[in-house]
Design a protein around this motif. Structure first.
Motif, PDB file in Angstrom:
ATOM      1  N   TYR A  12       0.829  -1.213   0.000  1.00  0.00           N
ATOM      2  CA  TYR A  12       0.000   0.000   0.000  1.00  0.00           C
ATOM      3  C   TYR A  12       0.860   1.259   0.000  1.00  0.00           C
ATOM      4  O   TYR A  12       0.576   2.222  -0.716  1.00  0.00           O
ATOM      5  CB  TYR A  12      -0.925  -0.016   1.214  1.00  0.00           C
ATOM      6  N   TYR A  13       1.937   1.267   0.797  1.00  0.00           N
ATOM      7  CA  TYR A  13       2.812   2.433   0.836  1.00  0.00           C
ATOM      8  C   TYR A  13       3.388   2.722  -0.552  1.00  0.00           C
ATOM      9  O   TYR A  13       3.422   3.874  -1.006  1.00  0.00           O
ATOM     10  CB  TYR A  13       3.961   2.222   1.828  1.00  0.00           C
ATOM     11  N   SER A  14       3.832   1.656  -1.222  1.00  0.00           N
ATOM     12  CA  SER A  14       4.389   1.828  -2.575  1.00  0.00           C
ATOM     13  C   SER A  14       3.304   2.242  -3.557  1.00  0.00           C
ATOM     14  O   SER A  14       3.553   3.034  -4.472  1.00  0.00           O
ATOM     15  CB  SER A  14       5.040   0.520  -3.035  1.00  0.00           C
ATOM     16  N   GLY A  15       2.096   1.704  -3.358  1.00  0.00           N
ATOM     17  CA  GLY A  15       0.984   2.074  -4.223  1.00  0.00           C
ATOM     18  C   GLY A  15       0.646   3.547  -4.141  1.00  0.00           C
ATOM     19  O   GLY A  15       0.261   4.171  -5.143  1.00  0.00           O
ATOM     20  N   CYS A  16       0.777   4.131  -2.961  1.00  0.00           N
ATOM     21  CA  CYS A  16       0.538   5.568  -2.806  1.00  0.00           C
ATOM     22  C   CYS A  16       1.538   6.377  -3.624  1.00  0.00           C
ATOM     23  O   CYS A  16       1.189   7.378  -4.259  1.00  0.00           O
ATOM     24  CB  CYS A  16       0.627   5.958  -1.329  1.00  0.00           C
ATOM     25  N   LEU A  17       2.801   5.962  -3.609  1.00  0.00           N
ATOM     26  CA  LEU A  17       3.820   6.633  -4.415  1.00  0.00           C
ATOM     27  C   LEU A  17       3.498   6.530  -5.900  1.00  0.00           C
ATOM     28  O   LEU A  17       3.619   7.510  -6.649  1.00  0.00           O
ATOM     29  CB  LEU A  17       5.190   6.000  -4.147  1.00  0.00           C
ATOM     30  N   TYR A  18       3.101   5.338  -6.315  1.00  0.00           N
ATOM     31  CA  TYR A  18       2.768   5.119  -7.723  1.00  0.00           C
ATOM     32  C   TYR A  18       1.588   5.991  -8.140  1.00  0.00           C
ATOM     33  O   TYR A  18       1.541   6.514  -9.257  1.00  0.00           O
ATOM     34  CB  TYR A  18       2.451   3.641  -7.935  1.00  0.00           C
ATOM     35  N   PRO A  52       8.185  13.531   0.877  1.00  0.00           N
ATOM     36  CA  PRO A  52       9.655  13.470   0.927  1.00  0.00           C
ATOM     37  C   PRO A  52      10.250  12.291   0.169  1.00  0.00           C
ATOM     38  O   PRO A  52      11.415  12.310  -0.213  1.00  0.00           O
ATOM     39  CB  PRO A  52       9.958  13.361   2.429  1.00  0.00           C
ATOM     40  N   LEU A  53       9.438  11.248  -0.071  1.00  0.00           N
ATOM     41  CA  LEU A  53       9.906  10.065  -0.789  1.00  0.00           C
ATOM     42  C   LEU A  53       9.817  10.205  -2.302  1.00  0.00           C
ATOM     43  O   LEU A  53      10.509   9.508  -3.043  1.00  0.00           O
ATOM     44  CB  LEU A  53       9.056   8.857  -0.369  1.00  0.00           C
ATOM     45  N   TYR A  54       8.962  11.094  -2.754  1.00  0.00           N
ATOM     46  CA  TYR A  54       8.618  11.160  -4.178  1.00  0.00           C
ATOM     47  C   TYR A  54       9.838  11.352  -5.079  1.00  0.00           C
ATOM     48  O   TYR A  54       9.942  10.674  -6.112  1.00  0.00           O
ATOM     49  CB  TYR A  54       7.587  12.268  -4.406  1.00  0.00           C
ATOM     50  N   PRO A  55      10.788  12.235  -4.754  1.00  0.00           N
ATOM     51  CA  PRO A  55      11.967  12.379  -5.636  1.00  0.00           C
ATOM     52  C   PRO A  55      12.755  11.075  -5.780  1.00  0.00           C
ATOM     53  O   PRO A  55      13.271  10.779  -6.865  1.00  0.00           O
ATOM     54  CB  PRO A  55      12.807  13.457  -4.929  1.00  0.00           C
ATOM     55  N   PHE A  56      12.843  10.289  -4.708  1.00  0.00           N
ATOM     56  CA  PHE A  56      13.564   9.020  -4.778  1.00  0.00           C
ATOM     57  C   PHE A  56      12.808   8.005  -5.626  1.00  0.00           C
ATOM     58  O   PHE A  56      13.415   7.173  -6.313  1.00  0.00           O
ATOM     59  CB  PHE A  56      13.784   8.463  -3.366  1.00  0.00           C
ATOM     60  N   TYR A  57      11.478   8.080  -5.606  1.00  0.00           N
ATOM     61  CA  TYR A  57      10.684   7.199  -6.458  1.00  0.00           C
ATOM     62  C   TYR A  57      10.863   7.568  -7.925  1.00  0.00           C
ATOM     63  O   TYR A  57      10.959   6.679  -8.788  1.00  0.00           O
ATOM     64  CB  TYR A  57       9.210   7.277  -6.062  1.00  0.00           C
ATOM     65  N   ILE A  58      10.929   8.859  -8.210  1.00  0.00           N
ATOM     66  CA  ILE A  58      11.161   9.315  -9.583  1.00  0.00           C
ATOM     67  C   ILE A  58      12.484   8.756 -10.101  1.00  0.00           C
ATOM     68  O   ILE A  58      12.571   8.270 -11.239  1.00  0.00           O
ATOM     69  CB  ILE A  58      11.175  10.859  -9.646  1.00  0.00           C
ATOM     70  N   LEU A  59      13.525   8.811  -9.274  1.00  0.00           N
ATOM     71  CA  LEU A  59      14.827   8.275  -9.674  1.00  0.00           C
ATOM     72  C   LEU A  59      14.734   6.778  -9.965  1.00  0.00           C
ATOM     73  O   LEU A  59      15.334   6.285 -10.938  1.00  0.00           O
ATOM     74  CB  LEU A  59      15.862   8.525  -8.569  1.00  0.00           C
ATOM     75  N   PHE A  60      13.977   6.063  -9.139  1.00  0.00           N
ATOM     76  CA  PHE A  60      13.807   4.621  -9.357  1.00  0.00           C
ATOM     77  C   PHE A  60      13.103   4.363 -10.683  1.00  0.00           C
ATOM     78  O   PHE A  60      13.527   3.490 -11.458  1.00  0.00           O
ATOM     79  CB  PHE A  60      13.002   4.022  -8.204  1.00  0.00           C
ATOM     80  N   GLU A  97       9.003  -2.952 -10.820  1.00  0.00           N
ATOM     81  CA  GLU A  97       9.700  -4.190 -10.477  1.00  0.00           C
ATOM     82  C   GLU A  97      10.825  -3.902  -9.489  1.00  0.00           C
ATOM     83  O   GLU A  97      11.725  -3.105  -9.763  1.00  0.00           O
ATOM     84  CB  GLU A  97      10.269  -4.854 -11.734  1.00  0.00           C
ATOM     85  N   GLY A  98      10.773  -4.530  -8.330  1.00  0.00           N
ATOM     86  CA  GLY A  98      11.813  -4.362  -7.322  1.00  0.00           C
ATOM     87  C   GLY A  98      11.646  -3.160  -6.422  1.00  0.00           C
ATOM     88  O   GLY A  98      12.537  -2.854  -5.623  1.00  0.00           O
ATOM     89  N   ILE A  99      10.497  -2.486  -6.510  1.00  0.00           N
ATOM     90  CA  ILE A  99      10.294  -1.261  -5.733  1.00  0.00           C
ATOM     91  C   ILE A  99      10.312  -1.533  -4.226  1.00  0.00           C
ATOM     92  O   ILE A  99      10.786  -0.697  -3.438  1.00  0.00           O
ATOM     93  CB  ILE A  99       8.972  -0.557  -6.142  1.00  0.00           C
ATOM     94  N   ILE A 100       9.829  -2.682  -3.791  1.00  0.00           N
ATOM     95  CA  ILE A 100       9.777  -2.982  -2.365  1.00  0.00           C
ATOM     96  C   ILE A 100      11.187  -3.078  -1.777  1.00  0.00           C
ATOM     97  O   ILE A 100      11.476  -2.491  -0.722  1.00  0.00           O
ATOM     98  CB  ILE A 100       9.005  -4.293  -2.108  1.00  0.00           C
ATOM     99  N   LEU A 101      12.069  -3.781  -2.464  1.00  0.00           N
ATOM    100  CA  LEU A 101      13.444  -3.905  -1.994  1.00  0.00           C
ATOM    101  C   LEU A 101      14.137  -2.542  -1.990  1.00  0.00           C
ATOM    102  O   LEU A 101      14.874  -2.207  -1.052  1.00  0.00           O
ATOM    103  CB  LEU A 101      14.213  -4.887  -2.879  1.00  0.00           C
ATOM    104  N   TYR A 102      13.898  -1.749  -3.001  1.00  0.00           N
ATOM    105  CA  TYR A 102      14.489  -0.405  -3.094  1.00  0.00           C
ATOM    106  C   TYR A 102      14.091   0.452  -1.897  1.00  0.00           C
ATOM    107  O   TYR A 102      14.937   1.097  -1.264  1.00  0.00           O
ATOM    108  CB  TYR A 102      14.028   0.238  -4.405  1.00  0.00           C
ATOM    109  N   LEU A 103      12.803   0.446  -1.551  1.00  0.00           N
ATOM    110  CA  LEU A 103      12.336   1.250  -0.421  1.00  0.00           C
ATOM    111  C   LEU A 103      12.861   0.716   0.907  1.00  0.00           C
ATOM    112  O   LEU A 103      13.089   1.475   1.857  1.00  0.00           O
ATOM    113  CB  LEU A 103      10.811   1.305  -0.413  1.00  0.00           C
ATOM    114  N   ARG A 104      13.064  -0.592   0.990  1.00  0.00           N
ATOM    115  CA  ARG A 104      13.639  -1.162   2.206  1.00  0.00           C
ATOM    116  C   ARG A 104      15.094  -0.699   2.393  1.00  0.00           C
ATOM    117  O   ARG A 104      15.512  -0.392   3.508  1.00  0.00           O
ATOM    118  CB  ARG A 104      13.581  -2.691   2.155  1.00  0.00           C
ATOM    119  N   ILE A 105      15.848  -0.679   1.327  1.00  0.00           N
ATOM    120  CA  ILE A 105      17.233  -0.205   1.414  1.00  0.00           C
ATOM    121  C   ILE A 105      17.251   1.270   1.798  1.00  0.00           C
ATOM    122  O   ILE A 105      18.062   1.705   2.629  1.00  0.00           O
ATOM    123  CB  ILE A 105      17.976  -0.429   0.088  1.00  0.00           C
ATOM    124  N   LEU A 106      16.356   2.047   1.194  1.00  0.00           N
ATOM    125  CA  LEU A 106      16.268   3.468   1.552  1.00  0.00           C
ATOM    126  C   LEU A 106      15.927   3.635   3.030  1.00  0.00           C
ATOM    127  O   LEU A 106      16.473   4.518   3.706  1.00  0.00           O
ATOM    128  CB  LEU A 106      15.200   4.164   0.703  1.00  0.00           C
TER     129      LEU A 106
END
Length: 572
Positions: A44-50, A72-80, A88-97
Motif C-alpha cells: 500500500y505504501y508503494s501504491g501511494c507513491l505510484y 519526501p519520498l517522491y523524488p527518490f521514487y522518480i529516480l527509481f 519491479e523491485g520497488i519494495i526492496l528499493y524502499l527497504r534499502i532506503l
C-alpha cells in the motif's frame, strides 16, 4: 571512581564503537531486507507513491491522508522509475532506503548528544533496533517516528544552536506532520511554551532556554513553511482550489479513519485505558514507587529497593510480549523500558530537565497524536514510545553515574542497583535485536523464506515457495489483461499490490483494500473519469455476494473473464 567517570563520559572508544555498530547493523539490515513479503501494508505504501507518479493529487483524488507522507519520498521514487521504468523491485528499493534513513537518524542523534558519552550511543542504538510492526520500509509510521527523532535531536541536542538548527528542526517537524497530521498539535504546544517562557522571563527578569525563545519558534516556523510551500505546489500542480474544497472533507470521513469531535473524545479517553489494559503491573509499580520515593529524603540511598521491583516488572513484560503473546511483539516490547527510565529520572537528584521536557514528554504526546490518527489502537501507542525509550537512555546513564560515583549511596547498594538497570537495558537491546531480525508481519518464519521472487514489485525478495508461486501467478494474470495508462483499475479485496503491477490508474478513492460502496459512488460522481474499465477480484463469488455494486457493473455489460487465480470484469 575517576576511571569510571572517564569511561562513562569521555571514552575515546565511543566513536569507534558507534562507527562499528553502524556498519555492522547496516550490513545485517541490508541482508534482512531481502526476506519476507508483506502484501498489504507495505504494498500500500508503494501504491501511494505510484498513484502520485500517475498524476493523482493527495486530498483530492485520494482520500486517505496517509498519502501526504509520500512527499519526501517522491523524488527518490522518480529516480527509481527513471532507472528501472516500472515497479519491479520497488519494495526492496524502499527497504534499502529505509535502512539508510534509519542509520542516518541514529547517527544524527549520536552526534547531537555526543557530549553525554555512552548515553548518546544507547540513544541511537535503541532507536535503531526498532521498527513499527517490523515492516521495514519507508511509510507514514517509520518516517513519522524518524522525523520526530530528528526534530527532538535538533532542538534539544547541543548546548548552543546556530540558526540552521532551528530551520532544519522546522523542516523535520513538517515532514513529521505530513506522516502524522495530528503531530501539528506539538507545533502549537511548542509555540505556546515559547510565549509562556517569554512572558515569565520578562516578569522575573531572567534568561530562559534558547530552545523555547520566540526567535527559535520563528525560525522553526520558517523551516516548516518551506515544506508547506512544496506541499502546496505539488497539490495545486495536480488539482485546483475548487477541487480541493469539494473533496477535502471526505479525507476525514473514511471508514476506520473518521475524524470528528466525538471520535477524538473517545480516543482521548481510550488512550490511558489501553495502556493500562496491557501494562497494569508496570503502571502500578512505577506509580507507587514514585509516590513513596517522593516522601523519602534519602531515596538515592534506598535506590536498589525502588529500582528492583520496576526492573523485575519490565523484564516480565519483555519476556511475556516477546516470547509468549506472539502478537506484534516488536511494538509491545519497546514501551516497558520507558517506565524504568522515567523512574530513574524521578530519583535523580540533578535532573536533565531540558531533555525531559523537549524530548521525553513530546514523545509521550506524539504517541497520543498517533492514537488520534490511526485505527491500530494500542499498537500505534506502544510503537511511538520508542521516542521516550531512546532518550531515556540518557536518564539511565546519568542514574548509573550517580549510583557508581555518588556519595549519597553505599557502594554495594549502588552496584546492585546499577546491575538491575544494566540487566534491563541488556535484555531490552537483545530482545529487540532478536525480534528485529526474526519477526515478520503477516509472513512465514525466516527459515521458510527460501524462494526468491523474480518478477513484480517484490522482485529480489525471498519468501516461501507457495507464496512465490502465488505472486508469480497473480502477476501473470494481471499482465494478461494488457492494461494501458488509459485504463482505470478497481481492485476488490485486500490486494493493494495489484495496482503496482499494471500501467492502469487507480479507479478508487484509495489503493488500500477497504471498499465502501456508498463512499465509492460519491467518488465516481465527483470524478466520472475514474469509472473503472477493469475490475479485479481475487474472490469473485465473495465479491458478488458482499459487494452489490458488482451486479450493477454486470448489468452495464461488463464482461467476466476468468483468470488462473482471479476474475476480471472488463468494460466493453
Amino acid at each position: 571512581m575517576k576511571r569510571i567517570k572517564l569511561f562513562m563520559k569521555n571514552s575515546k572508544y565511543i566513536n569507534y564503537a558507534f562507527t562499528g555498530l553502524i556498519v555492522l547493523i547496516g550490513l545485517i539490515f541490508v541482508w534482512r531486507a531481502f526476506y519476507g513479503i508483506n502484501y498489504n501494508d507495505e504494498m500500500y505504501y508503494s501504491g501511494c507513491l505510484y498513484r502520485l507518479f500517475q498524476g493523482d493529487a493527495y486530498l483530492v483524488q485520494d482520500w486517505k491522508i496517509h498519502i501526504m507522507s509520500c512527499i519526501p519520498l517522491y523524488p527518490f521514487y522518480i529516480l527509481f522509475r527513471l532507472a528501472v521504468g516500472s515497479n519491479e523491485g520497488i519494495i526492496l528499493y524502499l527497504r534499502i532506503l529505509y535502512t539508510i534513513f534509519q542509520l542516518a537518524v541514529a547517527l544524527v542523534c549520536f552526534l547531537r548528544l555526543k557530549r553525554f558519552g555512552w548515553a548518546s550511543f544507547f540513544v541511537g542504538l535503541i532507536y535503531l533496533l526498532f521498527t513499527p510492526f517490523n515492516i521495514v520500509t519507508l511509510s507514514y509510521n517509520t518516517m513519522g517516528l524518524g522525523f520526530a527523532m530528528l526534530t527532538f535531536a535538533l532542538l534539544a541536542g547541543p548546548k548552543k544552536h546556530p540558526v540552521r538548527d532551528f530551520i532544519l528542526c522546522g523542516i523535520c517537524l513538517a515532514f513529521c506532520i505530513l506522516s502524522n497530521p495530528f503531530a501539528v498539535i506539538l507545533y502549537f504546544l511548542y509555540g505556546t511554551a515559547c510565549v509562556v517562557q517569554t512572558i515569565l522571563c520578562k516578569r522575573k527578569k531572567c534568561r530562559g532556554w534558547d530552545e523555547l525563545s520566540l526567535v527559535a519558534f520563528l525560525w522553526i516556523t520558517l523551516g516548516a513553511f518551506l515544506i508547506f510551500t512544496i506541499f502546496l505546489l505539488m497539490l495545486f500542480e495536480r488539482a485546483s482550489l475548487r477541487d480541493l474544497v469539494h473533496t477535502f472533507i471526505y479525507n476525514f470521513k473514511m471508514p476506520g479513519h473518521e475524524q470528528n469531535p466525538s471520535e477524538w473524545t473517545h480516543k482521548l479517553s481510550a488512550y490511558l485505558k489501553r495502556i493500562y489494559q496491557y501494562y497494569p503491573y508496570l503502571i502500578w509499580c512505577t506509580g507507587l514507587t514514585c509516590l513513596i520515593s517522593s516522601l523519602d529524603k534519602k531515596r538515592m540511598a534506598h535506590a536498589l529497593w525502588y529500582i528492583l521491583p520496576t526492573s523485575i516488572t519490565v523484564l516480565y513484560y519483555l519476556y511475556y510480549f516477546g516470547f509468549i503473546l506472539n502478537y506484534v511483539p516488536t511494538n509491545f516490547c519497546v514501551m516497558p523500558l520507558a517506565f524504568l527510565e522515567f523512574l530513574c529520572f524521578w530519583l535523580l537528584p540533578k535532573k536533565e530537565l531540558k531533555y525531559f521536557w523537549l524530548w521525553f514528554i513530546p514523545g509521550v504526546l506524539y504517541s497520543l497524536c498517533s492514537h488520534f490518527s490511526s485505527d491500530t489502537g494500542i499498537l500505534c501507542i506502544t510503537s511511538s514510545f520508542v521516542l521516550c525509550s531512546s532518550i531515556g537512555a540518557l536518564f539511565f546513564c546519568a542514574f548509573l553515574k550517580e549510583l557508581l560515583i555518588g556519595r549519597s549511596i553505599g557502594r554495594n547498594i549502588g552496584k546492585a542497583a546499577a546491575g538491575c538497570i544494566m540487566a534491563v537495558l541488556t535484555a531490552h537491546i537483545c530482545i529487540n535485536a532478536y525480534l528485529r531480525i526474526s519477526f515478520f508481519y503477516n509472513e512465514a518464519p525466516l527459515p521458510e523464506l527460501t524462494t526468491q521472487v523474480n518478477v513484480g514489485p517484490a522482485k529480489g525478495l525471498y519468501t516461501s515457495s507457495g507464496m512465490a508461486a502465488f505472486h508469480t501467478e497473480r502477476i501473470i494474470d494481471l499482465e494478461s489483461l494488457s492494461l494501458t495508462p488509459e485504463d482505470t483499475l478497481l481492485v476488490l479485496g485486500m490486494e493493494p499490490w495489484a495496482y503496482l503491477c499494471t500501467d492502469a490508474t487507480c479507479a478508487s478513492y484509495t489503493c488500500w483494500g477497504i471498499f465502501d460502496e456508498f463512499v465509492y459512488k460519491i467518488y465516481l460522481n465527483i470524478f466520472p473519469e475514474k469509472y473503472p474499465t477493469v475490475i479485479y477480484c481475487t474472490d469473485y463469488e465473495e465479491s458478488l455476494q458482499n459487494q452489490p455494486i458488482i451486479q450493477e457493473f454486470l448489468d452495464q455489460g461488463y464482461e467476466v473473464i476468468t483468470l488462473e487465480s482471479a476474475t476480471a470484469l472488463v468494460k466493453n
